[in-house]
Design a protein around this motif. Structure first.
Motif: not given
Lengths: 374, 374
Positions: A14, A16, A61, A119-120, A137, A141, A144, A211
């Motif tokens: 991940l 970020a 992250a 991940g925004s 998150v 993830a 995602a 994400v």
């Protein structure tokens, strides 16, 4: 179903991505074009909103943190985040809304790792329950990686009219993401009656947190905005080479300025490609001074909230919010629910109930040519 | 009876005595102990209250103007009044209220000219009708020469509770003073009901303005406070000699601290020695910010009064008063009848209706040891 625990180690793969933009005009006079909201410590924690964003993302992250910001703020971002990796700031030559910013990050990361998950998360929001955020998150993830464009759906605390909403669909069976649901649709900021209906129906606030696998995002972008996808891929191809800066400079102006919600999230939801992780994480976008007043610690009955950044405050028989950031003494006597914000070159006095109208002040100053105050 | 015309030449033998004291705490944060109210331009005219006092008195006072002020302010007074004669500032070693200040001036002037008439007028009041003031002073000087202790009785514009009142008695037949009346008695600041009764009965406001032969004042002082009179005479005897400063230093601490009203005016009125010239002169003591707001030019409907001394103001949908004296932009949005005062090291926000309570702020700051702000 048991609640997932907060990740004790970073989420593998991940990255970020932190879009750090927006002037925060409703937080004038503290927030300025040259020193926007995300660079300020708005909670009295000693850390700016950007730094707090870093603080909660960097442990999560595994792929690191990448900040996308305006060229004018790149140095300030690096200065506030000394642990940011070299090259982890993408400085946009011009503001082109969130899709090009996040899309370029995705394109760069996809070249480095085809399985990269991004991940925004905006640089200027507040999240009070960081462990719950970490759990959400981690679920996002997982979903995602299973191919979904995942958004976090914030549990509403009131029928807000200032946010878009997400209608939840069926539960999805995704390993590691027990609470993930289909996102049936995104809806625009509603009027008060509609908002009440949304909240009663279990809709979630759209906080703009996504994400997604980098390749999934680019694939969706190719479907809906193929020219933008091509431009971003072209910049990305040069990014890690010696001519990255030149490519960005040359190609960026041709990138379509559009928000990720409109560009990808809404059409993808209609196409059944979007999932939502419901998230009760104490989120706030700190949209105006009244919103900030709600976030600050209670100062006791008959006393205003105080944010003393550089200055002192003294209140007699008053409530509301005093922001002392001008190196001076701010005295408020006999006013209820008032907001007083003191800075070195401007002071603002407004009732909390009219905090949204501060943007009108900024517009007036702009019209009057007072760029020194913007 | 025809109205006397304003004197076109100075009033022979009249020396204007200007007590320049008082911290003006209700005008905090502009007025400070180190820079009190009288040194400030509170009307936006470009002239301080002291300078405006000079401007209206110097044409009237054939005997010149004498300022009695605290030692700390003597230089500022001389600097603001460059045309003041050398030696025309009496710098008090300590504040001992108005009787010693005015009495010393009287004792000094009586030695120079046994027929000297003094007119005592505070340095920090506003008078809008200067010609009417000049006519009133001319009448008062005529009555003073006839042996009366003369006070100007201000025509009330409302039943104020913040001023003392003067009950008028019979008309007096004095050459050159057609409107002069006996002052039957002075009364203290009344409650609202009593004030309404006073106004209905034709009482006048006591603005603390006295015109009297210097010898008459000393004679009255000898009756009621003989020790004070003796001290002041002794200082005065040395005043124009080389040892004046030493005598002042040595004897001043023994001068009784008392207001001229209590020391002389009230007992003299009871003894039938006081006259009053009714005066409709647009007088205001600028007692607090609300009072100042009433004096400033109208800014149009839905706009606050603005006093821009060093700074700019911008108001949206607001009324009240904005004092911009901090070199900055002051923005007020959506507040009615609010007072905002900006200075370099402190800003105050208070409803106009509670302007009197600003003195409580000053008391709190004093208790908190914030002498830097006092």
């Amino acid at each position: 179903m048991t609640a997932p625990t907060a990740p004790t180690t970073a989420i593998a793969g991940l990255t970020a991505v932190v879009p750090a933009g927006g002037a925060g005009t409703r937080l004038w006079p503290l927030s300025r074009a040259g020193s926007p909201k995300f660079l300020h410590d708005l909670t009295g924690s000693g850390r700016s909103l950007l730094q707090q964003t870093w603080d909660r993302l960097s442990p999560l992250a595994g792929g690191g943190v990448l900040v996308v910001t305006g060229r004018a703020h790149a140095d300030a971002v690096r200065s506030q985040l000394p642990d940011l990796a070299p090259g982890a700031v993408i400085a946009e030559p011009s503001a082109r809304d969130s899709m090009p910013a996040i899309g370029l990050a995705a394109a760069v990361l996809a070249r480095r790792d085809p399985d990269a998950v991004i991940g925004s998360f905006a640089a200027d929001h507040v999240i009070r329950d960081v462990p719950a955020f970490g759990r959400a998150v981690a679920e996002a993830a997982a979903a995602a990686r299973a191919g979904w464009l995942v958004t976090l759906g914030i549990t509403p605390t009131h029928p807000a009219t200032g946010f878009g909403y997400i209608e939840l669909g069926q539960e999805l069976a995704v390993d590691g993401a027990p609470s993930v649901r289909r996102a049936a649709r995104f809806v625009e900021k509603p009027d008060a009656a509609t908002a009440a209906g949304y909240v009663a129906s279990g809709f979630r606030w759209n906080a703009g947190m996504f994400v997604v696998r980098a390749e999934t995002l680019l694939e969706l972008l190719r479907v809906h905005h193929p020219e933008l996808e091509a431009v971003l891929r072209e910049i990305a191809a040069a990014w890690d080479e010696s001519d990255g800066a030149a490519a960005l400079e040359r190609l960026w102006p041709s990138a379509e300025a559009i928000a990720i919600d409109h560009a990808v999230a809404e059409p993808a939801a209609a196409a059944g490609r979007v999932a939502c992780v419901p998230a009760d994480i104490g989120w706030d976008d700190v949209g105006d001074w009244a919103s900030l007043a709600g976030l600050l610690p209670d100062a006791g009955p008959g006393a205003p909230k105080v944010l003393a950044l550089d200055g002192t405050a003294r209140a007699l028989d008053s409530t509301g919010l005093v922001v002392a950031a001008g190196g001076r003494e701010v005295v408020v006597l006999g006013l209820a629910d008032v907001v007083v914000v003191d800075t070195p070159d401007a002071v603002l006095v407004v009732p909390a109930g009219r905090a949204q109208e501060v943007k009108d002040v900024v517009a007036q100053l702009k019209a009057a040519g007072r760029t020194d105050l913007l």
